[in-house]
Design a protein around this motif. Structure first.
Motif, PDB file in Angstrom:
ATOM      1  N   UNK A 112      64.787  46.132 -23.041  1.00 23.15           N
ATOM      2  CA  UNK A 112      66.133  46.545 -22.653  1.00 23.15           C
ATOM      3  C   UNK A 112      66.121  47.818 -21.822  1.00 23.15           C
ATOM      4  N   UNK A 113      67.150  47.934 -20.967  1.00 26.55           N
ATOM      5  CA  UNK A 113      67.564  49.255 -20.504  1.00 26.55           C
ATOM      6  C   UNK A 113      68.889  49.542 -21.204  1.00 26.55           C
ATOM      7  N   UNK A 146      65.342  53.271  -9.813  1.00 27.28           N
ATOM      8  CA  UNK A 146      63.989  52.782  -9.514  1.00 27.28           C
ATOM      9  C   UNK A 146      63.997  51.427  -8.804  1.00 27.28           C
ATOM     10  N   UNK A 147      65.115  50.697  -8.912  1.00 26.73           N
ATOM     11  CA  UNK A 147      65.218  49.401  -8.230  1.00 26.73           C
ATOM     12  C   UNK A 147      64.502  48.295  -8.970  1.00 26.73           C
ATOM     13  N   UNK A 148      63.232  48.518  -9.316  1.00 25.29           N
ATOM     14  CA  UNK A 148      62.467  47.497 -10.042  1.00 25.29           C
ATOM     15  C   UNK A 148      61.422  48.236 -10.879  1.00 25.29           C
ATOM     16  N   UNK A 149      61.259  47.860 -12.135  1.00 28.14           N
ATOM     17  CA  UNK A 149      60.245  48.484 -12.997  1.00 28.14           C
ATOM     18  C   UNK A 149      59.154  47.452 -13.263  1.00 28.14           C
ATOM     19  N   UNK A 164      67.193  47.382 -11.888  1.00 29.58           N
ATOM     20  CA  UNK A 164      68.333  47.488 -10.957  1.00 29.58           C
ATOM     21  C   UNK A 164      69.335  48.509 -11.504  1.00 29.58           C
ATOM     22  N   UNK A 165      69.446  48.591 -12.845  1.00 25.94           N
ATOM     23  CA  UNK A 165      70.337  49.574 -13.483  1.00 25.94           C
ATOM     24  C   UNK A 165      69.552  50.890 -13.611  1.00 25.94           C
ATOM     25  N   UNK A 166      70.153  52.027 -13.224  1.00 25.98           N
ATOM     26  CA  UNK A 166      69.418  53.295 -13.315  1.00 25.98           C
ATOM     27  C   UNK A 166      68.970  53.586 -14.746  1.00 25.98           C
ATOM     28  N   UNK A 167      67.694  53.968 -14.907  1.00 31.53           N
ATOM     29  CA  UNK A 167      67.144  54.217 -16.242  1.00 31.53           C
ATOM     30  C   UNK A 167      67.510  55.625 -16.722  1.00 31.53           C
ATOM     31  N   UNK A 168      68.281  55.750 -17.814  1.00 32.79           N
ATOM     32  CA  UNK A 168      68.653  57.076 -18.321  1.00 32.79           C
ATOM     33  C   UNK A 168      67.507  57.720 -19.085  1.00 32.79           C
ATOM     34  N   UNK A 169      67.326  59.028 -18.867  1.00 35.71           N
ATOM     35  CA  UNK A 169      66.307  59.807 -19.585  1.00 35.71           C
ATOM     36  C   UNK A 169      67.007  61.042 -20.146  1.00 35.71           C
ATOM     37  N   UNK A 207      72.405  47.598 -21.065  1.00 32.55           N
ATOM     38  CA  UNK A 207      72.713  47.565 -19.635  1.00 32.55           C
ATOM     39  C   UNK A 207      71.948  46.440 -18.943  1.00 32.55           C
ATOM     40  N   UNK A 208      70.737  46.193 -19.427  1.00 28.45           N
ATOM     41  CA  UNK A 208      69.950  45.049 -18.924  1.00 28.45           C
ATOM     42  C   UNK A 208      69.093  44.528 -20.074  1.00 28.45           C
TER      43      UNK A 208
END
Ligand code: DER
Length: 232
Positions: free
Chosen positions: A95-96, A187-190, A131-136, A87-88
């Motif tokens: 990576x995300x 989170x917008x930014x990690x 920017x991409x939502x982080x899946x958990x 995703x990113x």
């Protein structure tokens, strides 16, 4: 369309890395689907001798459909190469993944491979993850308590937003191949992906998160004009 041309270009280049005798991890998602089709073409045209280890039930079905011999990671033991989407990806190849809900098996398969190659289009190329939502992936038992523990952990971490959403599907919640649910972290930014990944995986009900650290070895970027760049 244009996006498909980019995905196809990256996919076709990536299957060029596959050699006779290889055990290959097969990723999940729309880009990985193009890769599986390209690999199937090489198997049928060249008689390429490989076995594929799918990262999801839908990739397994597609791989069989295009003529790839499918086996399990347990049967294969260890893999030569895994090819998957993302995703990113950032400049350090962090990576995300997990937009397609398969990041647990994807991470297991990618980690059990000598090499992991990501195939992507240019809009996955980011300076900073988030920017991409982080899946958990979260076990259903006590999931709301787990969500509260995740939110408490986020309070101390360098991120811009802290919205958490259980991923919906139809009338209920999305269910992974392992029967778990997915909590998406907006989170917008990690700021510190390693710290976030470790904090998340320390929480009891959390199975795995979509941050891939020190797993990706190369990124193949396809453009809609067919141009492909490989970064190592
Ligand atoms: O779910 C996943 O990890 C997918 O590989 C995702 O990261 C990329 O999916 P896409 O190729 O459909 O954008």
């Amino acid at each position: 369309g244009a996006a498909d041309r980019a995905k196809f270009a990256a996919s076709w280049r990536s299957v060029g890395f596959v050699e006779d005798g290889m055990k290959v991890g097969l990723g999940t998602g729309s880009t990985a689907a193009w890769m599986v089709k390209c690999l199937g073409l090489r198997v049928r045209r060249e008689g390429l001798k490989i076995v594929g280890v799918p990262t999801s039930s839908r990739t397994a079905a597609l791989a069989r459909e295009v003529g790839i011999e499918v086996t399990s990671l347990d049967q294969a033991g260890w893999l030569d190469l895994t090819i998957d989407g993302a995703d990113e990806f950032d400049p350090a190849f962090r990576l995300i993944k997990g937009g397609g809900g398969a990041h647990l098996r994807e991470k297991i398969v990618a980690a059990a491979s000598d090499r992991m190659v990501v195939i992507a289009d240019p809009d996955k190329d980011v300076a900073t993850l988030g920017a991409f939502p982080l899946p958990v992936e979260v076990i259903p038992f006590g999931m709301d308590a787990t969500r509260r523990l995740v939110e408490r952990a986020l309070a101390d971490l360098d991120v811009d937003q802290r919205r958490t959403v259980f991923r919906p599907a139809g009338e209920g919640l999305f269910v992974t191949d392992e029967g778990n649910h997915t909590l998406d972290l907006h989170l917008g930014r990690i700021g510190d992906p390693e710290a976030l990944s470790q904090a998340l995986n320390a929480i009891p009900g959390v199975v795995e998160n979509g941050l891939f650290m020190d797993i990706c070895d190369a990124v193949v970027i396809g453009r809609e004009d067919g141009h492909v760049v490989t970064r190592h």
